[in-house]
Design an enzyme around this catalytic site. Sequence first.
Site, PDB file in Angstrom:
ATOM      1  N   HIS A 146     -12.111 -17.589  49.243  1.00 23.58           N
ATOM      2  CA  HIS A 146     -12.613 -18.173  48.093  1.00 23.58           C
ATOM      3  C   HIS A 146     -14.114 -18.397  48.226  1.00 23.58           C
ATOM      4  CE1 HIS A 146     -13.303 -21.233  45.006  1.00 23.58           C
ATOM      5  NE2 HIS A 146     -12.313 -21.123  44.275  1.00 23.58           N
ATOM      6  N   GLU A 197     -13.923 -13.823  40.701  1.00 23.91           N
ATOM      7  CA  GLU A 197     -14.393 -14.957  39.992  1.00 23.91           C
ATOM      8  C   GLU A 197     -15.948 -14.964  40.368  1.00 23.91           C
ATOM      9  OE1 GLU A 197     -11.402 -18.539  40.505  1.00 23.91           O
ATOM     10  OE2 GLU A 197     -12.405 -18.241  42.539  1.00 23.91           O
TER      11      GLU A 197
END
Lengths: 230, 230, 230, 230
Positions: free
Chosen positions: C99, C147
């Site tokens: 992430h 993302e």
Amino acid sequence: MTNPLKLQTPIIIVNFKTYLEATGRKAVELAEKAEKVTKETGVCIAVAPQFADIAAVAKAVEIPVFAQHIDPVKPGSCTGHVLAESVREAGAVGTLINHSERQLKLSDIDATIKLAREKGLVSCVCANNPSVSAAVAALKPDIVSVEPPELIGTGIAVSQAQPEVVTDTVKLVRGINAKVIILCGAGISRGEDVAVALKLKTQGVLVASGIVKAKDPYSMLREFADATKH
Amino acid sequence: MTNPLKLQTPIIIVNFKTYLEATGRKAVELAEKAEKVTKETGVCIAVAPQFADIAAVAKAVEIPVFAQHIDPVKPGSCTGHVLAESVREAGAVGTLINHSERQLKLSDIDATIKLAREKGLVSCVCANNPSVSAAVAALKPDIVSVEPPELIGTGIAVSQAQPEVVTDTVKLVRGINAKVIILCGAGISRGEDVAVALKLKTQGVLVASGIVKAKDPYSMLREFADATKH
Amino acid sequence: MTNPLKLQTPIIIVNFKTYLEATGRKAVELAEKAEKVTKETGVCIAVAPQFADIAAVAKAVEIPVFAQHIDPVKPGSCTGHVLAESVREAGAVGTLINHSERQLKLSDIDATIKLAREKGLVSCVCANNPSVSAAVAALKPDIVSVEPPELIGTGIAVSQAQPEVVTDTVKLVRGINAKVIILCGAGISRGEDVAVALKLKTQGVLVASGIVKAKDPYSMLREFADATKH
Amino acid sequence: MTNPLKLQTPIIIVNFKTYLEATGRKAVELAEKAEKVTKETGVCIAVAPQFADIAAVAKAVEIPVFAQHIDPVKPGSCTGHVLAESVREAGAVGTLINHSERQLKLSDIDATIKLAREKGLVSCVCANNPSVSAAVAALKPDIVSVEPPELIGTGIAVSQAQPEVVTDTVKLVRGINAKVIILCGAGISRGEDVAVALKLKTQGVLVASGIVKAKDPYSMLREFADATKH
């Protein structure tokens, strides 16, 4: 400069960071201005250029040259790391350690200070606040420099905006270590900032943009040097 | 060397790591031996000295000089980091990226490849196995070099001990990227290791201790260069 | 959920991050709302609570529970690390990897994907742009989620504000990997953002603040789920 | 346990690391054995399970439960990080910080100690040698534990093999901080190792494999606890 203990104070260390105004040929020119001020005023000014510029800078000037960082590694298989022996042979006589833009694990700070001592490099360890400065002082480097990260590059001097950071640092550090040279940095951009720093019992300043990005770095360095005499 | 696409293959890149045998004055001497072999054989040999030695090496020789690492940062406040502009001005024409001894986050590898391209530096990205090599190939560097870490520095050549690592890498990489130059490294220590590497469809080798710590680096480099011709 | 290949799409993964609104008892409550929406709509919703909450969440709900990260380590001496076996036994069936707030070295992403596969955990690897997504796809995780970090937490949806990031990702990833599930995330905060994401050929979304910090997380999740059906 | 200053000494902290013998259900069983010894002997034994096991362990036993690490972050966008509030709500009353297998930057150690204090968690900071222990002591944690990494997991006890490491640590730490609890660790595997540690003026031990991988952890813990009484 082989004996760190003979490092003259007050001292002004100019960190060239990765500013283009202090890269390559311009690093040499800026170092030469620093040397000129040292010759004119007798004040000790050290410069910390990028790794690739250490050799040319050290060849061009006689003032102390610092690396911006070294790695706590031995010669051998450490591709991309910065060997103490390498910056020493290039002409550095000292090194910054744990600058807020290049922080290290605590055990690595300890190992790097010991390595610098062993290789004859002056160690200047940066700290972000008084308690961290005290911790650094316990590791017995030659110099500790307190620099609150939030003021770095702002032009708002730590010595004027946060004098308690400086005085707390001096108090805590001196409670642990009587010999270490104490500097402060962050936002130092006028002679007055330097004078106040010394009044607060530091023995000099660590400065970057205040000199490197000044319109006239020579004049500003001269102002800094003169301010150490008041 | 401004156009990476003109990089001549086969190519031998000699990584000086942080070996004392390739630090400072000795870095220049080793680079001169590499240049001598290039002149005698016409084989492209590049050298990757430590940061502080780039300028002196690049001044002394005309063969390609690589940095061992650059940071994906812009000029400014990055104390202790390695700026692309800095190694470029010092004379580097390329850089290793993500060597197993200086690994990066994936997004930083991507950013560094793009930065190298923008600054006119050849990018040579290291990978530890075939799948990672494929991932690297998707990022479109100029060169990908597969190096199983467990063989680095052993003298046991990847091309001979683990040929399937090399052939799997070539197969996976070519399925994604037709242009990238593929090298292999780790344990390359004889001319035969180089010859086998090329037979397995790589376009050269990345070598360190096999040359740097050889009894006679010149002769060994000559053996490597000659082996590329069989 | 033992067979990752049976993961149902479209899928909505709700990352609880370190939001207090999704910590401890509140993590369980939020997961129960997600389960309610799954039961009502048949849409697959997975939740990714903090490590310390995995066990309680997995005990309370039957929807898939993901860890937010695992370390590429084996059982043994890895104090403070997150063991695959540990989150598995606590009830996780998958894990986020890389992430943008917990990025890994490339070789560690590769090792973690392989470890997850070996331990029966679904791997969802995050990437910050199309080229990095392609690199990730070459490593063959179960899911890749693009993302752009600059949109995370803004409420400005990647699918609407930067549709080319999504379409470029789909194009590059599909050129390398036909099977991997593709998600997008960052700023997803309305049902319409989800619908557009699917129209751009993704198979779902990775969402955090859009749900966790919504005034009524249940209603918003329901809006998201309903939007997958248009 | 809300007041760290009331932490009872001597103390034995058992670090479960990522051992499978102390993961999941087995973590609870091991904690129950520790609690049994505490009840039988009155000696304070704390346990430090993996993050995912904190809640179940804290629910099963009344002895102090420590996290193995927390991150110096605030609630919000810190995917994959360990929030103080999270481990607190799960039942932890303290945390290890800077274990040699999970080392932190110096400024992060300082920030984590302050965070732990603010959140009511006992801070136990690990250090690899006497000088680093002194630096840690300057940061005023509740506990400092010296652990030479080269002895960790060896079964060769620091208190017996390197008593000067322990005595130097006690001397340097006490010169800076009169209150901090001093532990030692690495290789502690018999009751005698504990007795010697206390004789050298520490107030307890940090142990891992010596208990976790013992044939009979209960008996060994009992031996450790009894040894604190001589």
